[in-house]
Design a protein around this motif. Sequence first.
Motif, PDB file in Angstrom:
ATOM      1  N   ALA A 283       0.890  -1.133   0.060  1.00 27.64           N
ATOM      2  CA  ALA A 283       0.049  -0.005   0.058  1.00 27.64           C
ATOM      3  C   ALA A 283       0.816   1.237  -0.036  1.00 27.64           C
ATOM      4  O   ALA A 283       0.315   2.417   0.049  1.00 27.64           O
ATOM      5  CB  ALA A 283      -0.794  -0.072   1.235  1.00 27.64           C
ATOM      6  N   ILE A 284       2.183   1.220  -0.066  1.00 31.45           N
ATOM      7  CA  ILE A 284       3.004   2.307  -0.073  1.00 31.45           C
ATOM      8  C   ILE A 284       2.992   2.955  -1.297  1.00 31.45           C
ATOM      9  O   ILE A 284       2.532   2.528  -2.524  1.00 31.45           O
ATOM     10  CB  ILE A 284       4.537   1.792   0.105  1.00 31.45           C
ATOM     11  N   ASN A 285       3.202   4.284  -0.924  1.00 28.52           N
ATOM     12  CA  ASN A 285       3.142   5.433  -2.062  1.00 28.52           C
ATOM     13  C   ASN A 285       4.167   5.030  -3.069  1.00 28.52           C
ATOM     14  O   ASN A 285       5.131   4.788  -2.967  1.00 28.52           O
ATOM     15  CB  ASN A 285       3.331   6.802  -1.545  1.00 28.52           C
ATOM     16  N   ASN A 292      12.757   5.493  -2.573  1.00 29.97           N
ATOM     17  CA  ASN A 292      13.689   4.305  -1.614  1.00 29.97           C
ATOM     18  C   ASN A 292      14.481   3.125  -2.546  1.00 29.97           C
ATOM     19  O   ASN A 292      15.569   2.941  -2.030  1.00 29.97           O
ATOM     20  CB  ASN A 292      12.487   3.765  -0.652  1.00 29.97           C
ATOM     21  N   THR A 293      13.464   2.486  -3.370  1.00 28.84           N
ATOM     22  CA  THR A 293      14.393   1.516  -3.941  1.00 28.84           C
ATOM     23  C   THR A 293      15.356   1.954  -4.927  1.00 28.84           C
ATOM     24  O   THR A 293      16.451   1.262  -4.682  1.00 28.84           O
ATOM     25  CB  THR A 293      13.330   0.644  -4.810  1.00 28.84           C
ATOM     26  N   ILE A 314      11.990   0.456   3.250  1.00 33.26           N
ATOM     27  CA  ILE A 314      11.019   1.074   2.159  1.00 33.26           C
ATOM     28  C   ILE A 314      10.115   2.259   2.931  1.00 33.26           C
ATOM     29  O   ILE A 314       9.798   2.958   2.312  1.00 33.26           O
ATOM     30  CB  ILE A 314      10.207   0.133   1.569  1.00 33.26           C
ATOM     31  N   LEU A 315       9.995   1.967   4.052  1.00 31.74           N
ATOM     32  CA  LEU A 315       9.043   3.017   4.573  1.00 31.74           C
ATOM     33  C   LEU A 315       9.793   4.377   5.303  1.00 31.74           C
ATOM     34  O   LEU A 315       9.363   5.367   5.652  1.00 31.74           O
ATOM     35  CB  LEU A 315       8.486   2.328   6.177  1.00 31.74           C
ATOM     36  N   TYR A 316      10.991   4.198   5.477  1.00 33.61           N
ATOM     37  CA  TYR A 316      11.989   5.392   6.072  1.00 33.61           C
ATOM     38  C   TYR A 316      12.023   6.380   5.163  1.00 33.61           C
ATOM     39  O   TYR A 316      11.867   6.124   4.023  1.00 33.61           O
ATOM     40  CB  TYR A 316      13.406   5.008   6.436  1.00 33.61           C
ATOM     41  N   ILE A 347      22.234   0.502  11.023  1.00 30.62           N
ATOM     42  CA  ILE A 347      22.495   1.897  11.039  1.00 30.62           C
ATOM     43  C   ILE A 347      21.027   2.628  10.933  1.00 30.62           C
ATOM     44  O   ILE A 347      20.946   3.760  11.644  1.00 30.62           O
ATOM     45  CB  ILE A 347      23.477   2.283   9.882  1.00 30.62           C
ATOM     46  N   ALA A 348      20.223   2.330   9.828  1.00 26.78           N
ATOM     47  CA  ALA A 348      19.244   2.803   9.680  1.00 26.78           C
ATOM     48  C   ALA A 348      17.767   2.694  10.745  1.00 26.78           C
ATOM     49  O   ALA A 348      17.208   3.424  10.833  1.00 26.78           O
ATOM     50  CB  ALA A 348      18.535   2.025   8.366  1.00 26.78           C
TER      51      ALA A 348
END
Length: 396
Positions: A283-285, A292-293, A314-316, A347-348
């Motif tokens: 459901a990500i934009n 992100n990819t 992918i959400l950050y 790290i993320a």
Amino acid sequence: MIHLRRGILPRLLHPPCPATLGAHANPLIPLHRLLSSAAAVPVSPKPFAVEDYLVESCGLTRARAEKVSGNLSHLKSPSKPDAVLAFLSGLGLSRSDIAAAVASDPKLLCADVDKTLDARVAELSDLGLSRSQIARLIPLVRSYFRCKSLARRLALLVTVFGSFHRCLEVVRMNYGVLSASHEKVIKPNLAVLQQCGITIANWPSYGFMARAICRPTKDLEEAVALANEFGVKQGARMFIHAVVTFAILRQEKLTKKLGLFKKLGWSQDDLSLAVKSMPHIVAINEEKLRENTKFLTKDVGLEIPYIARRPTLILYSVERRLLPRHCLINIIKGNGLLKTNYDFFSIAVISNKKFLDKFVHPYVESVPGLCEAYASSCAGCGVHQLKLLSKDKRMC
């Protein structure tokens, strides 16, 4: 001039009696009558300003009042709205609650207090609701509060969810559940979910499920089939999330999104791996998915299977989190200050406080301006300040 005033003003203010004038009518009499009749006309009252009333009496913002005032353009006085506001206040609604109720249903101000509002309260009271519970319900149900069917529909929902508190959560997330057919939609959908081992007792969020049980039953059945296709195990917590996510998304939108994943290099196995741990990744934009990819694969150099096993990447936010941290790590590495090769996910994912304590504060003396440059980049100001600290500008 004085003689003129003495001659005319008395005639204007005290005209002679017509009987004494006879045939010689005073020409000033019509003027006197005109002035007298004009003075007798009452001054028109100031017209009722609906928009001002919504702001000053109901607590709406000016922008919202301007938007909804058209629904009340027929009102000519505040008498009926005043009665409604008094009723709501007496029921226990705060000014913010009243503002929310009026903003969502402006025509509430036109309702008859005795025939409509009192009647709804009486019907809800017969269900066992207290006045405070009814007050909490009103801003959420919007125009349904004026409907005679509200109590009956709410009673059915209480039988489904078990308590008024749960119903309130469901209605807060999706007030449209009040209009869904109990026999044709809600009951069949509950049956579909129960066949998969999903019961109300194990729902993670009643509000989250509210949108799913209002979908056409066919959509819910397709969502279950798709969750199975992705290999999400029935009975697992993620299975519920997968079914709900797939049911809420339109089929054509879901198909398009899955196609985009594949265009970006995700295989079916990659997608299945990601969906099993985080179903709402589908459901990500679209723009965020692309950005992100691209960043993770091109700039950081990660492989898609690596990302699929860690889909939270992918959400950050690239701009405020991933890029600043990636750039800072490269800076302290470039200065020979970091000997260990840290996994990018580690790290993320750590909190900002832990990141500062581990990767920023220990190096502020060795790299002057590091802390300020990092803070600026995380605030969305770009990484140009970090680039100035980097020996190899290409690393940022």
